[in-house]
Design an enzyme around this catalytic site. Structure first.
Site, PDB file in Angstrom:
ATOM      1  N   GLU A   1       0.711  -1.002   0.041  1.00 52.94           N
ATOM      2  CA  GLU A   1      -0.003  -0.188   0.017  1.00 52.94           C
ATOM      3  C   GLU A   1       0.915   1.126  -0.004  1.00 52.94           C
ATOM      4  O   GLU A   1       0.205   2.210   0.043  1.00 52.94           O
ATOM      5  CB  GLU A   1      -1.059   0.029   1.152  1.00 52.94           C
ATOM      6  CG  GLU A   1      -2.005  -0.997   0.985  1.00 52.94           C
ATOM      7  CD  GLU A   1      -3.375  -1.052   1.997  1.00 52.94           C
ATOM      8  OE1 GLU A   1      -3.123  -0.487   2.992  1.00 52.94           O
ATOM      9  OE2 GLU A   1      -4.255  -1.913   1.569  1.00 52.94           O
TER      10      GLU A   1
HETATM   11  C1  BMA Z   1      -4.707  -3.297   4.520  1.00 52.07           C
HETATM   12  C2  BMA Z   1      -3.715  -3.973   4.846  1.00 52.07           C
HETATM   13  C3  BMA Z   1      -3.459  -3.944   6.333  1.00 52.07           C
HETATM   14  C4  BMA Z   1      -4.549  -3.908   7.164  1.00 52.07           C
HETATM   15  C5  BMA Z   1      -6.056  -4.098   6.415  1.00 52.07           C
HETATM   16  C6  BMA Z   1      -7.198  -3.950   7.204  1.00 52.07           C
HETATM   17  O1  BMA Z   1      -4.282  -1.876   4.893  1.00 52.07           O
HETATM   18  O2  BMA Z   1      -2.626  -3.933   4.247  1.00 52.07           O
HETATM   19  O3  BMA Z   1      -2.437  -2.879   6.612  1.00 52.07           O
HETATM   20  O4  BMA Z   1      -4.722  -4.622   8.512  1.00 52.07           O
HETATM   21  O5  BMA Z   1      -5.946  -3.504   5.301  1.00 52.07           O
HETATM   22  O6  BMA Z   1      -7.508  -2.667   7.579  1.00 52.07           O
END
Ligand code: BMA
Length: 801
Positions: A416
């Site tokens: 991300e």
């Molecule tokens: C994304 C993942 C995690 C997180 C999940 C739930 O951002 O990469 O970082 O735990 O969503 O929010």
């Protein structure tokens, strides 16, 4: 031959004036816990009470005994130190470390005297280091108020939206002395490829030599099965290529077997005496990532042995916030749970770890493809020193370590961060500072290409293939579907067809018995203090309730809230997977967030922090089976869809029934679907079979063999459910109890919460929908005191609003 002495015994951890026994591998928290000096941080709100542990410095001591070796060299080898450490032997400082994801080796050759010498590992708080680096390089945006991107340490130990903030320290991996002479294998990189019917292992190796070993002729021998190949060399590197004619191919589960070959590398001196040895298991397969452009955008399809694969994935987080507690057995248990749910791909997420070899060994055996993130998540990461060389060293070491594993199919640059830079307003506060782009688009692909060119690399998840499109554009590359959980309703999964869904998911509380154990004495309520403490997501319970309110009346009592939020989780994930799988090959994978938990918590996991299966796990087993029957929208109306991921054709005679809530069949028809191997077939639902949405009591049932798909045209709270009635019978059969439920009315999403019968009890079914008159047998194991009343109290089903 090299001698190895493990150094896992006799350590102490200094606490105040006292020394407590220390486990190695282990960590400060588990040592303090074992000594009774801190309460269990997983229970109640103890996490907060032990926060001080992470802010302190700690020291581990042992004594290296007098040395009885005739070898020329002795090295002290740490496979992992967490994280900021100074290592000293007697008066001598051996070195300093600042990276949890690397191993360290120190030359400690020489006599230690009669009494041996004290060995000390002094850990500085990870906060001290991370805050100092932050002060030096300047702050950068991230998703949590902790400095996790300024230190090379498992990011989620600083807390996550499913994890506690428990910043530990310790000798988290094995430590040993290695005694050796002449030369040792310093690096072994097996490049495993397939050429026609021949499996090839090209072993690139590097040796370290002692002063007297310099320049001496050595032999490197590679043995696979009963075939050996060798080369002589006198420098510090060599390449040995071993061929295996008619090699049996390794396949992901569901596509074939997982044959593994023992590969042994031996280093010999000129007399033929073995100096050092390395052995791993390898598997022969090709892997490619097809990201070619087409009329839908930019694809993202894994291709193994030439076979294009829809990835039935789950995301993996560290299985314990104290990873030194994760045993090989526990890895096997958790990964077997994944495999038994039909999973064929596990993504090791970037806020966690490069897992231990035990993890990848099990994946090799089970045919679970592994997508491994480099360890960067949800933050802007500085590219300056002291981080840059740590990142490079860590990447080279772990790419090398993991390359023997057949299961590893993809390296991914980060989680991300490209998305965050582009779409989470990071660019302005960064004001030109480095943020990690140079790692993901420069350093890391170069390290993979140089170290292990047999594996594909993708810069990030999500990522569209270039800056021409937003990183999370569903039409290009990988996408994370989080708007749905965060802001809308799960029916919104149906609005697009991403090329590959690398993350999406829905929260639910853990099993009742898991919460009960974690919150001793608390009267459980959706918003009781302990339940809220074990919910780490921003507005997590608000999202659970709003998600529920789209479909059900939010119940005031805990038990029904707990049941319905678990139902909603399973329904949400089912909505996504059924839709996306039905669009194969445009969509080539779903990776559910998340398989597992690292402590008892409300989260997106299918398997909770006490290893109990949530209803989602059982739903995954249906969703990820080779054959999936579903009702989807095609050409503006409902269609019955047969998703066939098996090699054989599926000729499905589908019986369609338009029914009412009272069990009356209003119309019936049969449609035939023919889905050749690895394809999807669909047929429109005939008009007279379409349930009338206005009636609030009609629905469609599609049956093909033992597979069933249901289609309710209205939401649960608008549907005229009958008051549920059923009969229950208990039959003891050896060590299991069969709970036979006969439906007297429609029972939607009937669930037996076996852990309410006894914390040890497990059931073999999750959510079940029964039509009036239908019967199901739920086998319960681990239940000593069968009792029909208890069963009734543990059975839940959807009730009229
Ligand atoms: C994304 C993942 C995690 C997180 C999940 C739930 O951002 O990469 O970082 O735990 O969503 O929010």
């Amino acid at each position: 031959m090299k001698d190895v002495t493990p150094l896992t015994e006799g350590w102490t951890l200094r606490h105040e004036a006292a020394a407590v026994p220390a486990q190695v591998p282990g960590c400060v928290h588990t040592d303090l816990l074992a000594a009774g000096l801190i309460p269990d941080p997983f229970l109640g709100a103890n996490e907060t009470e032990v926060a001080w542990v992470g802010r302190r410095d700690w020291r581990y001591d042992t004594v290296l005994g007098p040395r009885a070796t005739s070898h020329e060299r002795t090295d002290l080898v740490f496979d992992g130190l967490d994280t900021v450490a100074e290592i000293s032997l007697g008066e001598r400082t051996l070195g300093r470390t600042r990276n949890m994801h690397r191993g360290y080796r120190f030359d400690v050759t020489g006599p230690l005297g009669e009494a041996g010498a004290p060995l000390a590992v002094r850990f500085t708080s990870a906060y001290t280091e991370a805050e100092a680096v932050r002060a030096q390089l300047g702050d950068r945006p991230n998703s949590y108020p902790e400095p996790f991107q300024f230190i090379r340490k498992m990011a989620c130990s600083f807390g996550w939206d499913w994890g506690p903030t428990l910043v530990t320290a310790g000798i988290w991996k094995p430590v040993r002395l290695e005694h050796w002479s002449t030369a040792r294998l310093a690096l072994v990189r097996p490049l495993v490829t397939v050429d026609g019917a021949t499996g090839r292992v090209e072993v690139r190796l590097e040796v370290e030599r002692t002063a007297s070993g310099a320049g001496r002729p050595l032999t490197a021998e590679v043995r696979i099965g009963d075939r050996a190949t060798s080369v002589r060399f006198d420098g510090t590197s060599a390449t040995v290529t071993a061929d295996v004619p008619d090699a049996a191919l390794w396949w992901p589960r569901g596509y074939g077997d997982q044959p593994l070959y023992d590969c042994e590398v031996t280093l010999l001196d000129e007399s033929g005496a073995a100096l050092d040895q390395w052995s791993r298991r390898v598997g022969f397969r090709t892997v490619a990532l097809d990201t070619s452009a087409d009329e839908h955008g930019t694809g993202f399809t894994l291709v193994v042995n030439g076979e294009r694969i829809f990835a039935r994935g789950v995301n993996w987080i560290p299985d314990d916030v104290f990873p030194s507690r994760i045993t090989p057995r526990r890895y096997r248990e958790r990964l077997t749970q994944a495999a038994e749910a039909g999973v064929d791909l596990v993504r090791v997420w970037g806020g966690g770890l490069y897992e231990s070899d035990d993890f990848y060994d099990v994946c090799d055996e089970l045919g679970l493809m592994v997508w491994q993130d480099f360890l960067f998540a949800c933050a802007a990461y500085p590219e300056e020193q002291p981080l840059r060389s740590e990142v490079e060293a860590e990447a080279r070491e772990n790419v090398t370590r993991l390359m023997p594993h057949a299961s590893l199919v993809l390296w991914n640059g980060n989680n991300e961060n490209l998305w965050g830079f582009r779409d989470w307003q990071w660019e302005e506060p960064l004001a030109g500072d480095s943020w990690g782009e140079g790692y993901y688009l420069g350093l890391l692909p170069r390290v993979v290409a140089e170290t292990d060119p047999t594996r594909p690399y993708w810069p990030g998840s999500p990522w569209s293939g270039s800056w021409d499109h937003r990183p999370n554009d569903p039409a290009h590359g990988t996408a994370h579907a989080w708007e749905v959980w965060n802001r809308t309703d799960y029916t919104d999964y149906l609005t697009d067809v991403p090329r590959f869904v690398a993350e999406f998911g829905w929260q639910a509380p853990p099993a009742y018995a898991t919460l009960r154990r974690a919150l001793p004495g608390e009267e459980l309520a959706p918003d009781s203090p302990g339940v809220l403490h074990h919910q780490k997501a921003a507005d997590g319970n608000g999202k659970l309730d709003r998600g529920l309110a789209h479909h059900f009346a939010v119940p005031p009592d805990f038990d029904r809230w707990h049941y319905l939020t678990q139902v909603n989780q399973a329904r949400a994930v089912a909505t996504g997977v059924e839709h996306w799988r039905s669009h194969w090959p445009v969509c080539a994978g779903t990776v559910v967030w998340q398989l597992n938990d690292c402590w008892p918590v409300t989260s997106w996991a299918a398997v909770d922090g006490d290893a109990r299966l949530k209803p989602l796990w059982f739903e995954l087993r249906r969703l990820y089976a080779d054959r999936l029957l579903t009702v989807q929208t095609r050409d503006g109306g409902p269609a019955v869809v047969a998703v066939n991921q098996a090699a054989d054709a599926w000729r499905a005679g589908v019986r369609l029934r338009r029914m009412t809530a009272d069990g009356e069949v209003l119309a019936e028809a049969r449609v035939d679907l023919a889905a050749p191997g690895r394809t999807v077939a669909h047929a429109a639902v005939p008009d007279d079979l379409l349930p009338d949405a206005g009636s609030a009591k009609e629905f469609l049932v599609a049956d093909a063999g033992d597979l069933r798909a249901l289609h309710f045209p209205v939401r649960d709270r608008e549907f005229a459910y009958p008051a549920p009635r059923y009969d229950v019978e208990l039959i003891q059969r050896g060590d299991r109890v069969d709970v036979v439920v006969t439906a007297r009315t429609l029972l939607r999403d009937l669930l037996l919460q076996a852990d309410r019968l006894a914390p040890t009890a497990v059931a073999d079914h999750g959510l079940l929908t029964l039509l009036p008159g239908e019967r199901v047998t739920i086998a319960v194991r681990g239940w000593e005191t069968p009792d029909a009343e208890a069963v009734r109290a543990a059975l839940f089903t959807v009730e009229p609003a």
